[in-house]
Design a protein around this motif. Structure first.
Motif, PDB file in Angstrom:
ATOM      1  N   LEU A 103      34.420 -80.598  -2.145  1.00  0.00           N
ATOM      2  CA  LEU A 103      33.112 -81.188  -1.864  1.00  0.00           C
ATOM      3  C   LEU A 103      32.721 -82.263  -2.880  1.00  0.00           C
ATOM      4  O   LEU A 103      32.067 -83.239  -2.529  1.00  0.00           O
ATOM      5  N   ARG A 117      29.182 -84.017  -3.053  1.00  0.00           N
ATOM      6  CA  ARG A 117      28.445 -83.544  -1.867  1.00  0.00           C
ATOM      7  C   ARG A 117      28.005 -82.101  -2.017  1.00  0.00           C
ATOM      8  O   ARG A 117      27.293 -81.560  -1.177  1.00  0.00           O
ATOM      9  N   CYS A 118      28.425 -81.445  -3.097  1.00  0.00           N
ATOM     10  CA  CYS A 118      28.102 -80.036  -3.325  1.00  0.00           C
ATOM     11  C   CYS A 118      26.692 -79.913  -3.896  1.00  0.00           C
ATOM     12  O   CYS A 118      26.343 -80.572  -4.866  1.00  0.00           O
ATOM     13  N   GLY A 119      25.888 -79.051  -3.274  1.00  0.00           N
ATOM     14  CA  GLY A 119      24.563 -78.746  -3.796  1.00  0.00           C
ATOM     15  C   GLY A 119      24.663 -77.678  -4.869  1.00  0.00           C
ATOM     16  O   GLY A 119      25.733 -77.446  -5.443  1.00  0.00           O
ATOM     17  N   PHE A 175      26.603 -70.623  -2.046  1.00  0.00           N
ATOM     18  CA  PHE A 175      26.228 -71.990  -1.713  1.00  0.00           C
ATOM     19  C   PHE A 175      24.920 -71.910  -0.937  1.00  0.00           C
ATOM     20  O   PHE A 175      24.718 -70.988  -0.142  1.00  0.00           O
ATOM     21  N   THR A 221      23.795 -77.749   0.363  1.00  0.00           N
ATOM     22  CA  THR A 221      25.093 -78.322   0.706  1.00  0.00           C
ATOM     23  C   THR A 221      25.122 -78.420   2.228  1.00  0.00           C
ATOM     24  O   THR A 221      24.725 -77.468   2.918  1.00  0.00           O
ATOM     25  N   LEU A 235      30.637 -77.897   4.030  1.00  0.00           N
ATOM     26  CA  LEU A 235      31.040 -76.641   3.393  1.00  0.00           C
ATOM     27  C   LEU A 235      32.042 -75.898   4.259  1.00  0.00           C
ATOM     28  O   LEU A 235      33.076 -75.434   3.774  1.00  0.00           O
TER      29      LEU A 235
END
Length: 126
Positions: A37, A40-42, A55, A105, A110
């Motif tokens: 990710l 783009r990963c939260g 996540f 995310t 994901l």
């Protein structure tokens, strides 16, 4: 309105399914997905004693989530949330700290990252 209950360690117990749902993943699989990710990963929450990460995804995602090796937590669930910059310790802490508004995310990204890890064996090498 979400329930927020403080703990002695500065953590709060927060309801899922309102501001966000959560996807529970084995730590090794989660780390591999985080690498795919990238930016783009939260936010990612780590629970070291249980060797899992969470996540955060949009509310409602849990109702339709089906990915091998994961568990969705939606309406009716709760998570222990540490203080915003708590990044180490024996209890829950942030693997990726949340920003003011970027906890989430994208669930499609994901799902694709997790499936790539599962199909490609990336989990074993993380």
């Amino acid at each position: 309105m979400p329930t927020t209950l403080p703990t002695a360690a500065g953590c709060t117990l927060q309801d899922t399914g309102q501001t966000w749902d959560a996807i529970r993943v084995r730590r090794q699989l989660g780390i591999a997905a985080m690498a795919i990710l990238g930016p783009r990963c939260g936010a990612v929450l780590e629970y070291p004693p249980k060797d899992i990460v969470y996540f955060f995804v949009a509310p409602g995602t849990a109702a339709e989530w089906v990915v091998e090796g994961t568990q969705a937590v939606g309406k009716g669930g709760t998570l222990t949330i540490p203080p915003a910059r708590y990044t180490a310790g024996v209890g829950p802490h942030w693997r990726v700290c949340p920003g003011d508004s970027d906890w989430i995310t994208d669930s499609r990204a994901l799902r694709a990252a997790l499936e790539d890890c599962l199909l490609g064996g990336s989990e074993r090498s993380a």
